[in-house]
Motif scaffolding. Structure first.
Motif, PDB file in Angstrom:
ATOM      1  N   MET A 143       0.824  -1.202   0.000  1.00 51.20           N
ATOM      2  CA  MET A 143       0.000   0.000   0.000  1.00 51.20           C
ATOM      3  C   MET A 143       0.862   1.259   0.000  1.00 51.20           C
ATOM      4  O   MET A 143       0.523   2.261  -0.646  1.00 51.20           O
ATOM      5  N   GLN A 144       1.981   1.218   0.698  1.00 53.06           N
ATOM      6  CA  GLN A 144       2.893   2.370   0.730  1.00 53.06           C
ATOM      7  C   GLN A 144       3.344   2.745  -0.682  1.00 53.06           C
ATOM      8  O   GLN A 144       3.264   3.905  -1.090  1.00 53.06           O
ATOM      9  N   THR A 145       3.803   1.770  -1.442  1.00 55.87           N
ATOM     10  CA  THR A 145       4.361   2.030  -2.773  1.00 55.87           C
ATOM     11  C   THR A 145       3.280   2.283  -3.814  1.00 55.87           C
ATOM     12  O   THR A 145       3.370   3.220  -4.607  1.00 55.87           O
ATOM     13  N   ASN A 146       2.249   1.454  -3.800  1.00 57.25           N
ATOM     14  CA  ASN A 146       1.243   1.533  -4.864  1.00 57.25           C
ATOM     15  C   ASN A 146       0.265   2.693  -4.686  1.00 57.25           C
ATOM     16  O   ASN A 146      -0.223   3.225  -5.685  1.00 57.25           O
ATOM     17  N   HIS A 147      -0.006   3.063  -3.440  1.00 55.99           N
ATOM     18  CA  HIS A 147      -0.956   4.159  -3.246  1.00 55.99           C
ATOM     19  C   HIS A 147      -0.362   5.381  -2.547  1.00 55.99           C
ATOM     20  O   HIS A 147      -0.400   6.489  -3.102  1.00 55.99           O
ATOM     21  N   HIS A 158       2.174   7.344  -4.512  1.00 53.21           N
ATOM     22  CA  HIS A 158       1.535   8.038  -5.637  1.00 53.21           C
ATOM     23  C   HIS A 158       0.692   9.219  -5.153  1.00 53.21           C
ATOM     24  O   HIS A 158       0.629  10.265  -5.819  1.00 53.21           O
ATOM     25  N   PHE A 159       0.027   9.065  -4.027  1.00 53.28           N
ATOM     26  CA  PHE A 159      -0.773  10.158  -3.478  1.00 53.28           C
ATOM     27  C   PHE A 159       0.119  11.369  -3.215  1.00 53.28           C
ATOM     28  O   PHE A 159      -0.216  12.497  -3.593  1.00 53.28           O
ATOM     29  N   ALA A 160       1.265  11.126  -2.592  1.00 53.83           N
ATOM     30  CA  ALA A 160       2.196  12.222  -2.285  1.00 53.83           C
ATOM     31  C   ALA A 160       2.733  12.868  -3.558  1.00 53.83           C
ATOM     32  O   ALA A 160       2.838  14.096  -3.651  1.00 53.83           O
ATOM     33  N   PHE A 161       3.068  12.046  -4.546  1.00 51.38           N
ATOM     34  CA  PHE A 161       3.653  12.552  -5.792  1.00 51.38           C
ATOM     35  C   PHE A 161       2.632  13.332  -6.616  1.00 51.38           C
ATOM     36  O   PHE A 161       2.869  14.475  -7.026  1.00 51.38           O
ATOM     37  N   ILE A 162       1.475  12.734  -6.853  1.00 52.18           N
ATOM     38  CA  ILE A 162       0.500  13.340  -7.764  1.00 52.18           C
ATOM     39  C   ILE A 162      -0.133  14.590  -7.169  1.00 52.18           C
ATOM     40  O   ILE A 162      -0.305  15.595  -7.870  1.00 52.18           O
ATOM     41  N   MET A 181      -7.971   2.918  -7.549  1.00 54.72           N
ATOM     42  CA  MET A 181      -9.272   3.202  -8.150  1.00 54.72           C
ATOM     43  C   MET A 181     -10.011   4.292  -7.370  1.00 54.72           C
ATOM     44  O   MET A 181     -10.537   5.254  -7.952  1.00 54.72           O
ATOM     45  N   LEU A 182     -10.014   4.152  -6.049  1.00 51.01           N
ATOM     46  CA  LEU A 182     -10.717   5.121  -5.211  1.00 51.01           C
ATOM     47  C   LEU A 182     -10.020   6.474  -5.211  1.00 51.01           C
ATOM     48  O   LEU A 182     -10.678   7.521  -5.117  1.00 51.01           O
ATOM     49  N   PHE A 183      -8.699   6.467  -5.300  1.00 48.36           N
ATOM     50  CA  PHE A 183      -7.957   7.729  -5.375  1.00 48.36           C
ATOM     51  C   PHE A 183      -8.333   8.489  -6.643  1.00 48.36           C
ATOM     52  O   PHE A 183      -8.580   9.701  -6.610  1.00 48.36           O
ATOM     53  N   SER A 218      -4.817   9.160   3.767  1.00 48.77           N
ATOM     54  CA  SER A 218      -3.617   9.445   2.984  1.00 48.77           C
ATOM     55  C   SER A 218      -3.090  10.852   3.268  1.00 48.77           C
ATOM     56  O   SER A 218      -1.887  11.077   3.355  1.00 48.77           O
ATOM     57  N   GLU A 219      -4.006  11.785   3.397  1.00 48.75           N
ATOM     58  CA  GLU A 219      -3.637  13.166   3.688  1.00 48.75           C
ATOM     59  C   GLU A 219      -2.951  13.264   5.050  1.00 48.75           C
ATOM     60  O   GLU A 219      -1.929  13.950   5.196  1.00 48.75           O
ATOM     61  N   ASP A 220      -3.500  12.572   6.042  1.00 51.54           N
ATOM     62  CA  ASP A 220      -2.891  12.562   7.373  1.00 51.54           C
ATOM     63  C   ASP A 220      -1.510  11.904   7.342  1.00 51.54           C
ATOM     64  O   ASP A 220      -0.563  12.382   7.978  1.00 51.54           O
ATOM     65  N   ALA A 221      -1.399  10.795   6.590  1.00 51.46           N
ATOM     66  CA  ALA A 221      -0.110  10.107   6.474  1.00 51.46           C
ATOM     67  C   ALA A 221       0.935  11.007   5.831  1.00 51.46           C
ATOM     68  O   ALA A 221       2.097  11.035   6.236  1.00 51.46           O
ATOM     69  N   LEU A 222       0.514  11.779   4.825  1.00 51.84           N
ATOM     70  CA  LEU A 222       1.447  12.680   4.135  1.00 51.84           C
ATOM     71  C   LEU A 222       1.898  13.798   5.069  1.00 51.84           C
ATOM     72  O   LEU A 222       3.091  14.151   5.099  1.00 51.84           O
ATOM     73  N   LYS A 223       0.977  14.372   5.828  1.00 52.85           N
ATOM     74  CA  LYS A 223       1.333  15.430   6.771  1.00 52.85           C
ATOM     75  C   LYS A 223       2.366  14.939   7.779  1.00 52.85           C
ATOM     76  O   LYS A 223       3.322  15.653   8.108  1.00 52.85           O
TER      77      LYS A 223
END
Length: 274
Positions: free
Chosen positions: A59-63, A66-70, A136-138, A262-267
């Motif tokens: 999940m770290q790599t695949n989602h 990508h969430f952080a990058f995009i 998909m959900l992202f 994902s937003e919380d994880a990125l922060k």
């Protein structure tokens, strides 16, 4: 015709590094970014390994990476659409999202499961399926939160996702040794790819279709899931939109929860606080 190719260092296994890569791209190429195809990924990783951000590695790599990058590239994508006509994001999902029969268990993303044998392999498929469901959900939530409001103001941006087809000879899933599975099983699976699977070229066609086809912009409905259509011989023929294979792929509540997670994880990863 491709005239310029630039190398960008991108480590999706750490959210901070992924965000820094986005910032680096925007700094070095501030003028234009028409399309992002998120095609990197891993599968069947060892279930007893946790990333430096504190999450299981698939999940770290695949989602999450990508969430952080995009999300770091969204201002440049919007700028491009305003100045040059349109811009889009394409997430590579998979029909493997159906392996996540219970959706996404967010608590399990922070724990390891040191299983071996076919039990470990089954857990690996489930975690991979959850990561593809997350892709998909992202795409669905990204289009809802970012792209749809801009389209309403006349700025053509979109986010969609695509299943590339079954491609078994990429080495993506390792060879099964981490679960104690004999090597001959892997060799049989790889050999079958020449009969049952797509070539890597065929596997790229649906993402390219979603990224470039004028048909994508003929509808106002985005955040969609696209799949390849095959001939009777199993070869790529065309691509089309399709409903996800499970109810979770259209679960707006789960999509919103994933975004907030994902937003919380990125922060936390980049050291920001609310």
């Amino acid at each position: 015709m491709l005239s310029r190719l630039f190398f960008l260092s991108l480590d999706l296994s750490e959210m901070k590094k992924a965000r820094l890569s986005a910032q680096s791209f925007e700094r070095e190429h501030p003028g234009r970014l028409d399309i992002v195809i998120a095609n990197a990924g891993v599968s069947l990783q060892r279930s007893d390994e946790i990333s430096s951000d504190g999450y299981e590695k698939t999940m770290q790599t695949n989602h999450l990476g990508h969430f952080a990058f995009i999300t770091g590239l969204l201002p440049l994508l919007e700028k491009t659409a305003r100045e040059h006509g349109k811009a889009s994001v394409v997430m590579t999902s998979s029909d493997a999202h159906a392996f996540a029969k219970d959706g996404i268990d967010f608590e399990s993303l922070k724990t390891s499961k040191p299983h071996r044998g076919f039990r470990g392999l089954g857990d690996g498929f489930k975690r991979y399926g959850a990561s593809k469901l997350a892709n998909m959900l992202f795409a669905r939530e990204l289009d809802k939160r970012w792209a749809e409001p801009l389209r309403k103001s006349g700025v053509l941006v979109a986010a969609n996702c695509a299943h590339p087809g079954t491609i078994l000879n990429t080495g993506l899933g390792g060879n099964g040794e981490d679960w104690g599975i004999p090597g001959f099983v892997n060799r049989i699976v790889r050999a079958s790819s020449y009969i049952f699977g797509f070539s890597t070229l065929e596997g790229a066609m649906t993402q390219i279709y979603v990224a470039t086809s004028p048909e994508i912009w003929s509808t106002e409905d985005h955040g969609r899931y696209y799949v390849p259509v095959t001939t009777w011989r199993g070869r790529y023929y065309s691509s089309r939109a399709q409903k996800p294979d499970t109810k979770w792929g259209e679960d707006d509540e789960l999509a919103a929860k994933l975004w907030e997670f994902s937003e919380d994880a990125l922060k936390k990863a980049i050291g920001e606080s609310d």
